[in-house]
Design a protein around this motif. Structure first.
Motif, PDB file in Angstrom:
ATOM      1  N   ALA A  88      -0.759   0.931   1.586  1.00 59.55           N
ATOM      2  CA  ALA A  88       0.593   0.969   1.045  1.00 59.55           C
ATOM      3  C   ALA A  88       1.374  -0.193   1.645  1.00 59.55           C
ATOM      4  O   ALA A  88       1.492  -0.302   2.869  1.00 59.55           O
ATOM      5  N   GLY A  89       1.887  -1.100   0.779  1.00 54.26           N
ATOM      6  CA  GLY A  89       2.565  -2.270   1.301  1.00 54.26           C
ATOM      7  C   GLY A  89       3.400  -2.972   0.258  1.00 54.26           C
ATOM      8  O   GLY A  89       3.715  -2.409  -0.793  1.00 54.26           O
ATOM      9  N   GLN A  90       3.766  -4.216   0.545  1.00 55.13           N
ATOM     10  CA  GLN A  90       4.574  -5.022  -0.352  1.00 55.13           C
ATOM     11  C   GLN A  90       4.073  -6.457  -0.300  1.00 55.13           C
ATOM     12  O   GLN A  90       3.442  -6.880   0.660  1.00 55.13           O
ATOM     13  N   GLU A  91       4.381  -7.210  -1.370  1.00 58.69           N
ATOM     14  CA  GLU A  91       3.923  -8.593  -1.418  1.00 58.69           C
ATOM     15  C   GLU A  91       4.871  -9.421  -2.274  1.00 58.69           C
ATOM     16  O   GLU A  91       5.685  -8.903  -3.037  1.00 58.69           O
ATOM     17  N   GLY A  92       4.755 -10.739  -2.127  1.00 60.22           N
ATOM     18  CA  GLY A  92       5.517 -11.663  -2.942  1.00 60.22           C
ATOM     19  C   GLY A  92       4.647 -12.859  -3.272  1.00 60.22           C
ATOM     20  O   GLY A  92       3.679 -13.160  -2.574  1.00 60.22           O
ATOM     21  N   GLY A  93       4.968 -13.522  -4.367  1.00 63.82           N
ATOM     22  CA  GLY A  93       4.182 -14.689  -4.751  1.00 63.82           C
ATOM     23  C   GLY A  93       4.683 -15.284  -6.035  1.00 63.82           C
ATOM     24  O   GLY A  93       5.647 -14.803  -6.645  1.00 63.82           O
ATOM     25  N   GLY A 105       0.928  -4.484   4.783  1.00 62.87           N
ATOM     26  CA  GLY A 105       0.981  -3.039   4.582  1.00 62.87           C
ATOM     27  C   GLY A 105       0.225  -2.296   5.652  1.00 62.87           C
ATOM     28  O   GLY A 105      -0.161  -2.866   6.683  1.00 62.87           O
ATOM     29  N   GLU A 106       0.000  -1.018   5.397  1.00 57.18           N
ATOM     30  CA  GLU A 106      -0.730  -0.162   6.336  1.00 57.18           C
ATOM     31  C   GLU A 106      -1.944   0.433   5.645  1.00 57.18           C
ATOM     32  O   GLU A 106      -1.829   0.996   4.563  1.00 57.18           O
ATOM     33  N   LEU A 107      -3.093   0.287   6.291  1.00 58.66           N
ATOM     34  CA  LEU A 107      -4.321   0.913   5.813  1.00 58.66           C
ATOM     35  C   LEU A 107      -4.380   2.350   6.320  1.00 58.66           C
ATOM     36  O   LEU A 107      -4.193   2.599   7.512  1.00 58.66           O
ATOM     37  N   VAL A 108      -4.623   3.288   5.410  1.00 61.10           N
ATOM     38  CA  VAL A 108      -4.759   4.703   5.766  1.00 61.10           C
ATOM     39  C   VAL A 108      -6.113   5.185   5.267  1.00 61.10           C
ATOM     40  O   VAL A 108      -6.392   5.144   4.068  1.00 61.10           O
ATOM     41  N   MET A 109      -6.972   5.615   6.204  1.00 59.67           N
ATOM     42  CA  MET A 109      -8.281   6.143   5.835  1.00 59.67           C
ATOM     43  C   MET A 109      -8.251   7.663   5.864  1.00 59.67           C
ATOM     44  O   MET A 109      -7.451   8.280   6.581  1.00 59.67           O
ATOM     45  N   LYS A 110      -9.140   8.279   5.098  1.00 58.56           N
ATOM     46  CA  LYS A 110      -9.201   9.731   5.045  1.00 58.56           C
ATOM     47  C   LYS A 110      -9.557  10.327   6.402  1.00 58.56           C
ATOM     48  O   LYS A 110      -9.143  11.448   6.720  1.00 58.56           O
ATOM     49  N   ASN A 111     -10.304   9.571   7.222  1.00 61.06           N
ATOM     50  CA  ASN A 111     -10.696  10.084   8.541  1.00 61.06           C
ATOM     51  C   ASN A 111      -9.572  10.010   9.567  1.00 61.06           C
ATOM     52  O   ASN A 111      -9.762  10.371  10.728  1.00 61.06           O
ATOM     53  N   GLY A 112      -8.385   9.533   9.153  1.00 62.12           N
ATOM     54  CA  GLY A 112      -7.236   9.496  10.047  1.00 62.12           C
ATOM     55  C   GLY A 112      -6.896   8.127  10.594  1.00 62.12           C
ATOM     56  O   GLY A 112      -5.839   7.950  11.217  1.00 62.12           O
ATOM     57  N   ALA A 132       7.829  -9.875  -6.798  1.00 62.58           N
ATOM     58  CA  ALA A 132       8.086  -9.231  -5.519  1.00 62.58           C
ATOM     59  C   ALA A 132       7.755  -7.772  -5.763  1.00 62.58           C
ATOM     60  O   ALA A 132       8.494  -7.079  -6.467  1.00 62.58           O
ATOM     61  N   SER A 133       6.659  -7.305  -5.236  1.00 60.52           N
ATOM     62  CA  SER A 133       6.113  -6.021  -5.669  1.00 60.52           C
ATOM     63  C   SER A 133       5.825  -5.080  -4.516  1.00 60.52           C
ATOM     64  O   SER A 133       5.497  -5.504  -3.403  1.00 60.52           O
ATOM     65  N   LYS A 134       5.922  -3.800  -4.819  1.00 61.48           N
ATOM     66  CA  LYS A 134       5.287  -2.785  -3.993  1.00 61.48           C
ATOM     67  C   LYS A 134       3.835  -2.687  -4.448  1.00 61.48           C
ATOM     68  O   LYS A 134       3.542  -2.784  -5.642  1.00 61.48           O
ATOM     69  N   VAL A 135       2.934  -2.489  -3.488  1.00 69.12           N
ATOM     70  CA  VAL A 135       1.507  -2.449  -3.815  1.00 69.12           C
ATOM     71  C   VAL A 135       0.876  -1.231  -3.160  1.00 69.12           C
ATOM     72  O   VAL A 135       1.017  -1.029  -1.947  1.00 69.12           O
ATOM     73  N   PHE A 136       0.187  -0.441  -3.965  1.00 70.14           N
ATOM     74  CA  PHE A 136      -0.562   0.715  -3.463  1.00 70.14           C
ATOM     75  C   PHE A 136      -2.017   0.493  -3.870  1.00 70.14           C
ATOM     76  O   PHE A 136      -2.364   0.573  -5.048  1.00 70.14           O
TER      77      PHE A 136
END
Length: 206
Positions: A88-93, A105-112, A132-136
């Protein structure tokens, strides 16, 4: 007669011995019957995010920009199944034929596992616009958090738009990334390029 008695005693001892040795085998067979080895499905249970879990997390992340999100996620799940991580993060370009993209952004794994991740990269092709976007990003087959830090080429021709969201795929080996973008000025066009994911922010896009 004494010989007959001797044979009878030996026979009884032999039967007793056979009975004693048979008991552990029977118990072992019974134990195996009641405690089967776990199936592949049970071993994988809980190691990936369900479609509902992804939708809830992405919906909370995008907020009002989540129009069409359910259909986007449904299409990605139909293509690749359940992911074991997301970013979950943001980017521009921006781009005029040759483009650049930067994000964090932040990487979130199922294992915690949770860790910061940055990305940057060029693209070239029929590609005009700025964003300029939010990115999931849905992440598939990620062995551990450290393996996200590498270069992921774009899958040519994989981009599409649903509502206010854009989706495309990136892949390296068995690892597949599916970034879902929403924001101002979604870039239109067919481009090929890559994103380099790193531990720290880098301004040099290559």
């Amino acid at each position: 007669m004494p010989q007959l008695k001797t044979f009878a005693v030996l026979g009884m001892l032999s039967l007793g011995t056979l009975g004693l040795t048979a008991l552990p085998s029977a118990a072992k067979a019974q134990e195996t019957q009641h405690d089967p080895a776990p199936s592949a499905e049970s071993r994988n249970e809980g190691e990936t995010f369900t479609e509902d879990e992804v939708y809830q997390a992405a919906s909370a992340f995008f907020g009002d920009a989540a129009q069409g999100l359910a259909e986007v996620i449904r299409n990605v799940f139909a293509e690749y199944g359940e992911p074991n991580a997301y970013i979950a993060g943001q980017e521009g370009g921006g781009a005029i034929t040759v483009g650049l993209r930067y994000g964090s952004g932040e990487l979130v794994m199922k294992n915690g596992t949770r860790q910061d991740v940055y990305w940057q990269g060029p693209s070239i092709g029929w590609d005009v616009g700025g964003n300029a976007s939010k990115v999931f990003t849905l992440v598939y087959n990620l062995p551990n958090g450290d393996t996200i830090y590498q270069r992921f080429p774009g899958v040519e021709g994989s981009g599409y738009f649903i509502g206010g969201l854009g989706v495309n795929y990136q892949q390296r080996g068995d690892i597949v990334l599916a970034p879902i973008r929403a924001g101002v000025g979604l870039r239109l066009g067919a481009n090929v390029g890559y994103l380099n994911y790193s531990r720290e922010r880098r301004w040099f896009p290559l």
